[in-house]
Design a protein around this motif. Structure first.
Motif, short mmCIF file in Angstrom:
data_model
loop_
_atom_site.label_atom_id
_atom_site.label_comp_id
_atom_site.label_asym_id
_atom_site.label_seq_id
_atom_site.Cartn_x
_atom_site.Cartn_y
_atom_site.Cartn_z
N ASN A 53 0.83 -1.21 0.00
CA ASN A 53 0.00 0.00 0.00
C ASN A 53 0.86 1.26 0.00
N LYS A 56 2.33 1.65 -3.53
CA LYS A 56 1.33 2.12 -4.49
C LYS A 56 1.00 3.60 -4.26
N SER A 57 0.88 3.99 -2.99
CA SER A 57 0.58 5.40 -2.68
C SER A 57 1.72 6.30 -3.13
N LEU A 60 1.56 6.72 -6.84
CA LEU A 60 0.51 7.66 -7.25
C LEU A 60 0.93 9.10 -7.00
N ILE A 61 1.59 9.35 -5.89
CA ILE A 61 2.01 10.71 -5.54
C ILE A 61 3.09 11.22 -6.49
N HIS A 136 0.92 11.53 4.36
CA HIS A 136 0.89 11.50 2.90
C HIS A 136 -0.49 11.85 2.34
N ILE A 137 -1.50 11.89 3.19
CA ILE A 137 -2.86 12.13 2.72
C ILE A 137 -3.12 13.57 2.31
N GLU A 141 -3.97 12.54 -4.71
CA GLU A 141 -4.04 11.22 -5.34
C GLU A 141 -4.35 10.10 -4.36
N THR A 142 -4.08 10.33 -3.10
CA THR A 142 -4.31 9.28 -2.11
C THR A 142 -5.79 9.14 -1.85
N SER A 143 -6.25 7.92 -1.76
CA SER A 143 -7.68 7.68 -1.55
C SER A 143 -8.01 7.78 -0.06
N ASP A 146 -7.57 4.75 2.42
CA ASP A 146 -6.23 4.33 2.83
C ASP A 146 -5.75 5.10 4.06
#
Length: 181
Positions: A53, A56-57, A60-61, A136-137, A141-143, A146
């Protein structure tokens, strides 16, 4: 129309820096070489799903697949062996770097909780800026699903500046939000 960081550099930063520091050539003006985004997963090193996870995060970032950072030496207290993965990093250049910096300046930093600006002490004597982000939120891009796996990021912006003053002025002209002290 929103100006991109590259366009802002060419139209605003170069003439202003030439005026302030007396550069004779446009190529002598300091510029941003690369951006390094990294994170460690520390105590989560045994949880494969959380590591995936995080990977992947970070992908995306940053917009690219991160590299795995292995441990340089064994530390028995932390049950860590040399060569075990302990974090991820992504080195951004050119278009991806410009896009990431635009997102960092205009979206992520303003969304950071209790953000009052970047301290100029974060710029080292070589002209590199290092920023730590606790969650990171703040990146869009982060959902939201998560949220239970929140991790921090270390962002280093490497420049060609020779002094701290040149780098501070470069970042200020590019639109980085510095605290007023």
């Amino acid at each position: 129309m929103v100006q991109g960081i590259k366009e802002r550099y060419e139209k605003k930063v170069v003439p202003e820096m030439k005026k302030i520091f007396g550069y004779r050539n446009d190529l002598a003006v300091p510029k941003i070489k690369k951006v390094i985004v990294n994170t460690g997963f520390g105590s989560k090193k045994d949880e494969k799903e959380k590591i995936e996870n995080i990977k992947k995060s970070l992908m995306l970032i940053t917009g690219q697949w991160p590299a795995v950072n292995p441990a340089k030496k064994s530390i028995s207290t932390f049950k860590l062996r040399k060569g075990m993965p302990i974090g991820f990093s992504a080195t951004l250049r050119r278009k991806r770097m410009d896009d990431f910096l635009e997102k960092l300046i205009n979206v992520a930093l303003p969304r950071t909780r209790d953000f009052r600006g970047i301290n100029t002490g974060a710029i080292d004597k070589s002209g590199n800026l290092t920023i730590g982000i606790k969650e990171h939120i703040v990146f869009p891009e982060t959902s939201n699903e998560d949220i239970r796996n929140v991790f921090g990021l270390g962002i280093t912006i490497v420049t060609t500046a020779k002094t701290k003053e040149e780098a501070t002025e470069l970042f200020r002209l590019l639109g980085f939000p510095f605290s007023q002290k």
